[in-house]
Design an enzyme around this catalytic site. Sequence first.
Site, PDB file in Angstrom:
ATOM      1  N   GLU A  29     -34.136 -23.514 -42.454  1.00 19.23           N
ATOM      2  CA  GLU A  29     -33.354 -23.134 -44.013  1.00 19.23           C
ATOM      3  C   GLU A  29     -33.985 -22.221 -44.660  1.00 19.23           C
ATOM      4  O   GLU A  29     -35.121 -22.109 -44.592  1.00 19.23           O
ATOM      5  CB  GLU A  29     -33.743 -24.453 -44.579  1.00 19.23           C
ATOM      6  CG  GLU A  29     -32.965 -25.751 -43.990  1.00 19.23           C
ATOM      7  CD  GLU A  29     -33.432 -27.190 -44.033  1.00 19.23           C
ATOM      8  OE1 GLU A  29     -34.305 -27.088 -45.137  1.00 19.23           O
ATOM      9  OE2 GLU A  29     -33.034 -28.168 -43.430  1.00 19.23           O
ATOM     10  N   LEU A  58     -28.521 -27.569 -43.782  1.00 23.36           N
ATOM     11  CA  LEU A  58     -29.861 -28.530 -44.430  1.00 23.36           C
ATOM     12  C   LEU A  58     -29.779 -29.598 -43.470  1.00 23.36           C
ATOM     13  O   LEU A  58     -29.402 -30.753 -43.910  1.00 23.36           O
ATOM     14  CB  LEU A  58     -29.649 -28.596 -45.748  1.00 23.36           C
ATOM     15  CG  LEU A  58     -30.915 -28.950 -46.601  1.00 23.36           C
ATOM     16  CD1 LEU A  58     -30.216 -29.085 -48.180  1.00 23.36           C
ATOM     17  CD2 LEU A  58     -31.395 -30.180 -46.048  1.00 23.36           C
ATOM     18  N   GLU A  60     -32.321 -31.413 -40.419  1.00 22.04           N
ATOM     19  CA  GLU A  60     -33.524 -31.185 -39.625  1.00 22.04           C
ATOM     20  C   GLU A  60     -33.491 -31.551 -38.138  1.00 22.04           C
ATOM     21  O   GLU A  60     -33.958 -30.934 -37.440  1.00 22.04           O
ATOM     22  CB  GLU A  60     -34.851 -31.638 -40.280  1.00 22.04           C
ATOM     23  CG  GLU A  60     -35.304 -30.843 -41.397  1.00 22.04           C
ATOM     24  CD  GLU A  60     -34.392 -31.294 -42.727  1.00 22.04           C
ATOM     25  OE1 GLU A  60     -33.774 -32.005 -42.703  1.00 22.04           O
ATOM     26  OE2 GLU A  60     -34.640 -30.288 -43.530  1.00 22.04           O
ATOM     27  N   GLN A  82     -38.843 -26.445 -43.226  1.00 27.42           N
ATOM     28  CA  GLN A  82     -39.253 -25.842 -44.467  1.00 27.42           C
ATOM     29  C   GLN A  82     -40.772 -26.712 -44.959  1.00 27.42           C
ATOM     30  O   GLN A  82     -41.391 -25.755 -45.431  1.00 27.42           O
ATOM     31  CB  GLN A  82     -38.129 -26.017 -45.553  1.00 27.42           C
ATOM     32  CG  GLN A  82     -38.418 -24.939 -46.816  1.00 27.42           C
ATOM     33  CD  GLN A  82     -37.029 -24.843 -47.402  1.00 27.42           C
ATOM     34  OE1 GLN A  82     -36.564 -25.710 -48.117  1.00 27.42           O
ATOM     35  NE2 GLN A  82     -36.289 -23.737 -47.340  1.00 27.42           N
ATOM     36  N   ALA A  84     -43.377 -29.694 -43.869  1.00 31.10           N
ATOM     37  CA  ALA A  84     -43.565 -30.591 -42.671  1.00 31.10           C
ATOM     38  C   ALA A  84     -43.061 -31.977 -43.187  1.00 31.10           C
ATOM     39  O   ALA A  84     -42.452 -32.831 -42.488  1.00 31.10           O
ATOM     40  CB  ALA A  84     -44.935 -30.846 -42.489  1.00 31.10           C
ATOM     41  N   ASP A  85     -43.162 -32.278 -44.336  1.00 25.62           N
ATOM     42  CA  ASP A  85     -42.682 -33.598 -44.820  1.00 25.62           C
ATOM     43  C   ASP A  85     -40.913 -33.855 -44.467  1.00 25.62           C
ATOM     44  O   ASP A  85     -40.710 -34.925 -44.732  1.00 25.62           O
ATOM     45  CB  ASP A  85     -42.782 -33.727 -46.420  1.00 25.62           C
ATOM     46  CG  ASP A  85     -44.224 -33.307 -46.879  1.00 25.62           C
ATOM     47  OD1 ASP A  85     -44.622 -34.101 -47.718  1.00 25.62           O
ATOM     48  OD2 ASP A  85     -44.565 -32.208 -46.631  1.00 25.62           O
ATOM     49  N   PHE A  86     -40.362 -32.899 -44.328  1.00 26.75           N
ATOM     50  CA  PHE A  86     -39.091 -32.935 -43.906  1.00 26.75           C
ATOM     51  C   PHE A  86     -38.591 -32.954 -42.465  1.00 26.75           C
ATOM     52  O   PHE A  86     -37.551 -32.844 -41.899  1.00 26.75           O
ATOM     53  CB  PHE A  86     -38.239 -32.021 -44.626  1.00 26.75           C
ATOM     54  CG  PHE A  86     -38.374 -31.805 -46.076  1.00 26.75           C
ATOM     55  CD1 PHE A  86     -38.485 -33.083 -47.032  1.00 26.75           C
ATOM     56  CD2 PHE A  86     -38.644 -30.616 -46.805  1.00 26.75           C
ATOM     57  CE1 PHE A  86     -38.808 -33.080 -48.293  1.00 26.75           C
ATOM     58  CE2 PHE A  86     -38.895 -30.575 -48.089  1.00 26.75           C
ATOM     59  CZ  PHE A  86     -39.027 -31.907 -48.820  1.00 26.75           C
ATOM     60  N   ILE A  87     -39.702 -32.979 -41.478  1.00 20.37           N
ATOM     61  CA  ILE A  87     -39.427 -32.985 -40.571  1.00 20.37           C
ATOM     62  C   ILE A  87     -39.144 -34.695 -39.890  1.00 20.37           C
ATOM     63  O   ILE A  87     -38.611 -34.606 -38.426  1.00 20.37           O
ATOM     64  CB  ILE A  87     -40.733 -32.409 -39.513  1.00 20.37           C
ATOM     65  CG1 ILE A  87     -40.464 -32.085 -37.980  1.00 20.37           C
ATOM     66  CG2 ILE A  87     -41.880 -33.691 -39.535  1.00 20.37           C
ATOM     67  CD1 ILE A  87     -41.562 -31.420 -37.345  1.00 20.37           C
ATOM     68  N   PRO A  89     -36.419 -36.601 -40.148  1.00 23.69           N
ATOM     69  CA  PRO A  89     -35.161 -36.640 -39.715  1.00 23.69           C
ATOM     70  C   PRO A  89     -35.285 -36.179 -38.156  1.00 23.69           C
ATOM     71  O   PRO A  89     -34.430 -36.710 -37.335  1.00 23.69           O
ATOM     72  CB  PRO A  89     -34.044 -36.019 -40.588  1.00 23.69           C
ATOM     73  CG  PRO A  89     -34.987 -35.801 -41.645  1.00 23.69           C
ATOM     74  CD  PRO A  89     -36.482 -35.815 -41.508  1.00 23.69           C
ATOM     75  N   HIS A 129     -44.199 -32.935 -50.454  1.00 21.37           N
ATOM     76  CA  HIS A 129     -44.353 -31.586 -50.087  1.00 21.37           C
ATOM     77  C   HIS A 129     -46.115 -31.512 -49.869  1.00 21.37           C
ATOM     78  O   HIS A 129     -46.480 -30.429 -50.065  1.00 21.37           O
ATOM     79  CB  HIS A 129     -44.204 -30.574 -51.286  1.00 21.37           C
ATOM     80  CG  HIS A 129     -42.940 -30.664 -51.295  1.00 21.37           C
ATOM     81  ND1 HIS A 129     -42.140 -31.511 -52.334  1.00 21.37           N
ATOM     82  CD2 HIS A 129     -41.818 -29.724 -51.009  1.00 21.37           C
ATOM     83  CE1 HIS A 129     -40.741 -31.364 -52.325  1.00 21.37           C
ATOM     84  NE2 HIS A 129     -40.323 -30.169 -51.765  1.00 21.37           N
TER      85      HIS A 129
HETATM   86  C1  LIG Z   1     -34.588 -33.000 -45.828  1.00 20.28           C
HETATM   87  C2  LIG Z   1     -34.836 -32.047 -46.689  1.00 20.28           C
HETATM   88  N1  LIG Z   1     -34.857 -30.592 -46.108  1.00 20.28           N
HETATM   89  C3  LIG Z   1     -35.072 -29.408 -47.054  1.00 20.28           C
HETATM   90  C4  LIG Z   1     -35.428 -29.750 -48.238  1.00 20.28           C
HETATM   91  C5  LIG Z   1     -35.904 -28.268 -49.048  1.00 20.28           C
HETATM   92  N2  LIG Z   1     -34.881 -28.193 -50.193  1.00 20.28           N
HETATM   93  C6  LIG Z   1     -34.909 -28.779 -51.451  1.00 20.28           C
HETATM   94  S1  LIG Z   1     -33.687 -28.798 -52.177  1.00 20.28           S
HETATM   95  C7  LIG Z   1     -32.789 -27.856 -50.966  1.00 20.28           C
HETATM   96  C8  LIG Z   1     -31.378 -27.613 -51.158  1.00 20.28           C
HETATM   97  C9  LIG Z   1     -30.465 -28.188 -51.646  1.00 20.28           C
HETATM   98  O1  LIG Z   1     -29.033 -27.785 -51.817  1.00 20.28           O
HETATM   99  P1  LIG Z   1     -28.026 -28.588 -52.524  1.00 20.28           P
HETATM  100  O2  LIG Z   1     -27.934 -29.859 -51.759  1.00 20.28           O
HETATM  101  O3  LIG Z   1     -26.784 -27.652 -52.326  1.00 20.28           O
HETATM  102  O4  LIG Z   1     -28.457 -28.820 -53.941  1.00 20.28           O
HETATM  103  P2  LIG Z   1     -28.754 -27.929 -55.046  1.00 20.28           P
HETATM  104  O5  LIG Z   1     -30.207 -27.713 -55.006  1.00 20.28           O
HETATM  105  O6  LIG Z   1     -27.908 -26.486 -54.699  1.00 20.28           O
HETATM  106  O7  LIG Z   1     -27.838 -28.454 -56.314  1.00 20.28           O
HETATM  107  C10 LIG Z   1     -33.506 -27.839 -49.841  1.00 20.28           C
HETATM  108  C11 LIG Z   1     -33.236 -27.143 -48.477  1.00 20.28           C
HETATM  109  C12 LIG Z   1     -35.632 -31.185 -48.695  1.00 20.28           C
HETATM  110  N3  LIG Z   1     -35.873 -31.143 -49.930  1.00 20.28           N
HETATM  111  N4  LIG Z   1     -35.177 -32.079 -47.970  1.00 20.28           N
END
Ligand SMILES: Cc1ncc(C[n+]2csc(CCOP(=O)(O)OP(=O)(O)O)c2C)c(N)n1
Lengths: 328, 328, 340, 340
Positions: A29, A58, A60, A82, A84-87, A89, A129
Amino acid sequence: MAEKNIVQTIHDTLWEEMKENDRVLVMGEDVGARGGVFRATADFLDEFGETRVLDTPLAESSIVGLAIGMALHGLIPVAEIQFADFIHPAFDQLVSEAARLRYRSNGDFAVPMVVRAPYGGGVHGALYHSQSIEAFYGHVPGLKVVVPATPYDVKGMLRTAIRDPDPVLFLEHKKTYRLIKGEVPDEPFEVPIGKADVKREGDDLTCVAYGLMLHYCLEAAGKLADEDGVSVEVVDVRTIAPLDKETILESVRKTGKAMVVYEDNRTYGAGAEIVATIAEEAMFDLDGPLVRVGGPDIPAMPFSGPLEHFFMPNVEGIHAAMKELAEF
Amino acid sequence: MAEKNIVQTIHDTLWEEMKENDRVLVMGEDVGARGGVFRATADFLDEFGETRVLDTPLAESSIVGLAIGMALHGLIPVAEIQFADFIHPAFDQLVSEAARLRYRSNGDFAVPMVVRAPYGGGVHGALYHSQSIEAFYGHVPGLKVVVPATPYDVKGMLRTAIRDPDPVLFLEHKKTYRLIKGEVPDEPFEVPIGKADVKREGDDLTCVAYGLMLHYCLEAAGKLADEDGVSVEVVDVRTIAPLDKETILESVRKTGKAMVVYEDNRTYGAGAEIVATIAEEAMFDLDGPLVRVGGPDIPAMPFSGPLEHFFMPNVEGIHAAMKELAEF
Amino acid sequence: MATRVKQKRPTDRHSRLGLTEDDLMAMYRTMVTARLCDEQQFRLNRQGKAPFVVPVSGHEGCQVGTAWPLIKGTDIFVPYYRDLAVCLVAGMTAKDIFLGVFAKADDPSSGGRQMPAHWGHRRLGIISGSSPIATQMPHASGIAYAMKYLGQEAIVGCWFGDGATSEGDWHEALNFAGIHDLPIVFVCENNLYAISVPLSKQMGIKDVSVRGEAYGFPGVSVDGNDVLACYEVMQEAVDRARSGGGPTLIECKTYRFFPHTSDDDDRTYRTREEVEEAKKKDPIPAFANYLKQAGIIDDDKVETLREELKAEIDKEVDEAWNAADPEPESALRHVFAEED
Amino acid sequence: MATRVKQKRPTDRHSRLGLTEDDLMAMYRTMVTARLCDEQQFRLNRQGKAPFVVPVSGHEGCQVGTAWPLIKGTDIFVPYYRDLAVCLVAGMTAKDIFLGVFAKADDPSSGGRQMPAHWGHRRLGIISGSSPIATQMPHASGIAYAMKYLGQEAIVGCWFGDGATSEGDWHEALNFAGIHDLPIVFVCENNLYAISVPLSKQMGIKDVSVRGEAYGFPGVSVDGNDVLACYEVMQEAVDRARSGGGPTLIECKTYRFFPHTSDDDDRTYRTREEVEEAKKKDPIPAFANYLKQAGIIDDDKVETLREELKAEIDKEVDEAWNAADPEPESALRHVFAEED
Ligand SMILES: Cc1ncc(C[n+]2csc(CCOP(=O)(O)OP(=O)(O)O)c2C)c(N)n1
Ligand SMILES: Cc1ncc(C[n+]2csc(CCOP(=O)(O)OP(=O)(O)O)c2C)c(N)n1
Ligand SMILES: [Mg+2]
Ligand SMILES: [Mg+2]
């Protein structure tokens, strides 16, 4: 030879590997135009193009699952999670798939791939995070889990990981990204996976650590030498799995005292295996208790300054624990 | 009082709880018309109807995620994961959500729910129907993880789990389902979560185990008593998290020798924490080495008879290890 | 929008599809072989010689029809456990299958490490599969991405059941394939049940194929009991994928004649009448009838062919039965690459 | 099939929607309050008083419009981090928000444990959210199932971004809601980016709303800069959900005016021109114009209102700033239920 911080070293090493082998690609991501939220792939898109610098959806589980498929078909994906906390899934894809493809096919298939994940706390990252994840994945045979903590080790082990015929989970403590600097040779070199490293020699006690805590332990050991004349040997685990028992046991047999320091929740953490290994194999060489310093058993590191500070093991606490053990 | 096997006990206890509280529901794959692939919810559909006996889509992450939502809105879901091996897609929902909702909301929210998962091997289930998962979840503060091994404990702890204000991962060793029988009182009763249990008293050494291995250890201990006149105390952990250190340490301090037996991959397994705890807190009460007997560090249990047999710790091996430790 | 393919029923359909009589006979032999292997493995299960078997019966038409258009040695097969006939098309033999059933050392899929029907064969381009449902889907999309990356004119066939569509991995795999117009065909073998769970409890829709649009590519439903209809939609999808036209989601309406596995008892969730009704649409006699009407075979040929194939399979079963078990200590091998 | 709602632009739209002038003014005040909180929190961030903030600017129209139809005390809000305005509608105050920004002990969402914008408030019916994207979706469907189970006439509103649609949990939650016709409305705030990843790399389609059909319920796209249009489609969806008609997927086309968070630098992936273009469609002046044309406010009123609200917010910011931090040892609390 140049002095670099850790994230710069990751960036440059990935760049070199991409240059050297066009089957290597980075994916994840925001790795493209954004160059990664930590800038580990800054400018990669312009240099290597969209196909090799893949901004994934988005998701994982599929980041890891897609990487497995790419590895099965001749590519060498370096996937960035992005944080490690999001690994989580992707737990199933890592445990049931990446770690088992070679085994379940009786050696017919292999998945040479690297999954990079910035982990660890002390960065005001709050509950999601800041997490340490090495204990979960260290318990997965078929997966290699590394935690290099110096720019030198990061360059050498990242190169080794990309060349490894099996899946490697490459953990980078995000607080060390800019905090830790060191000399890094310009020419490529490899640091083996599965070998711990004595980062400071000493005689009075052995302190086993990795990641950010390694640096705290080195600082505490320095303090102990200067202020208390105690000589602490600091062993950098470097690889969580497969664990290098020999180097750890050798040091413990030499000093006769051992402690393990880790930031993760203490109970069922990686330190448990290290302590258990020492207890099983070197108990009669010990002339002091086995000591663990770890994070509290609360779900994760809170955001508020006072709360986060409460969670993180720190140099003072480690110094005190070392002193107590040394004086035992 | 009636003699029942484990799966029958689970069935009857769930039935009683559903009768007693109409906010309790069971959910999962094939729990309805099929009554569960192990028949734990046989005839529930006819008795309680579709709404309370919910056949979910084939999607474990949402099985847990939906259960969290239900618990947040006043229901008490008892979710069945068909095989523990398939809980991995729900890792994120369990670790990041179920285990953290209370903590992250500073106590404002809670998720009283139970996730049942048949785990463990020796059933010819191969790589994906044999797995032990307690080590992964034991390391998750906010989650309670229980592994009752007798019909009595199963009934008492399932009732306790359903009444617990926090999420409980209820692990059932599937090989014990029909193998292990015992007396179960007809009236309802509770067995506390977080309390280990001395299943056999002894003086010469302490053997800590749980699940199927508990029964192997009891058998080996019996053999040792009859054939070698050695008296082994067998401690049933019963709850992986929170771990009951006191009961374990008390026994070890009494016998002076300790071993831990578990079926899961040995390295970074639950046994590591138990050994580490004993080493830290009772090392000077020990007059023998700390011993771990665990499964090999291979990805999972193979299907072929000879290979599966190679993986599983067995009574003979446990007996030999006990004997060696006793004679130390 | 999902389209339902209507088939006229003349006897020259195959020529229109570019299939020769030899092709048809080869397809028919494969379908019958799959059926005979199935009957045999259940017989062995009842005899206690095969602890666990997974049936294919009822799916032979959609499996052979959708697997046939792939080019062996070039394209990649990503099947699931139900796909015995897909693996036969890919090049597995009855002996390979029974080496797996008996968990022998020479089982090409896993050397006896996995349950039977957990297919894998690197040389044949069959990707090793696991038990967890739908985990193979992102692998399939990843392989298709690699094909594009490497500039290969290859495609991926990815098979799965109706239950698999509920897993997050299923969604993520199709979403990625749609974004990058990958050379892949997703084939759903919709037999109306996931073990006991009926379609109505699996999804709020009647046709899985409508989901193609959700990912930006075509979805099509086809009669899974009509091997030629399955071949036709798959051939179109494969051509589109190979020529850069992107993915297709194909839904084959089919039915499982036996219980989910040898461990299942389907009387708890399906009436015998329902099963008997479905068997009337058995893809094998249906195809035999087509071949007869086309004058390619007659009843005798059907019988002799069956006998021929049965004899061959029995021979291979014996060979498999007499093959060696894995060595216990070999369980420690292949956790990681071995130094050589 | 997904439908795109066309809006006529007369000045009596609100009466047709059953909204009084007081309603309109309340909606407008909420939108402006959200914007002012946003400007304030970024100011504090630059001053080093707020280490991390998450902007809402640009989303006020779709958030207020879609949150408004929910019945407080009955319905449940399942927002994501971007939803500052949704939480204002649900009953949070500016002080609540800044107690979170400053991670104070009295922060109603988490007592300073979570990052700012990780909303939660049991009494207000706002479900505690985490950072992992889309994990709230199955919770929302589970709550909706519980409402049906308990025979309540309540509904769930579930908000998420365009990036969230890629996660497996998103698919699983909508699939379940479709199977059981749950009382829930899924609201996608499609701002065209997931941090830096554009929609074209997130999905192979243009309109998220087409996915409703994949789950067996209606999908509708609406102009997220038009608060009344958002209100209208949401009100319809809420009525349908409450009356047993099942879920709806609403897609609000919107835009994020600021970087993703205070840690982001959006110049790496968006041109300034693009951002400026989007700001021309700012939902707040657009709504102000409607109110003016409808003769409900004039330019002075717009100004005085803004000043009024700003003063009030500044007061609450000060109170929040001066509130107490959590006690370090309190970090050990609430892992499990506490005996009392
Ligand atoms: C499972 C997971 N992966 C990655 C992230 C890092 N992250 C935080 S917000 C985001 C983008 C989210 O985009 P969107 O759903 O379109 O919402 P927006 O911020 O555009 O309102 C990412 C990749 C996360 N929080 N959770
Ligand atoms: C992740 C996961 N959950 C549950 C199971 C148990 N299981 C095995 S097959 C199956 C049903 C699959 O149904 P479907 O996808 O329709 O394929 P079919 O068997 O009908 O061909 C289930 C629930 C599994 N193997 N993996
Ligand atoms: Mg099916
Ligand atoms: Mg977005």
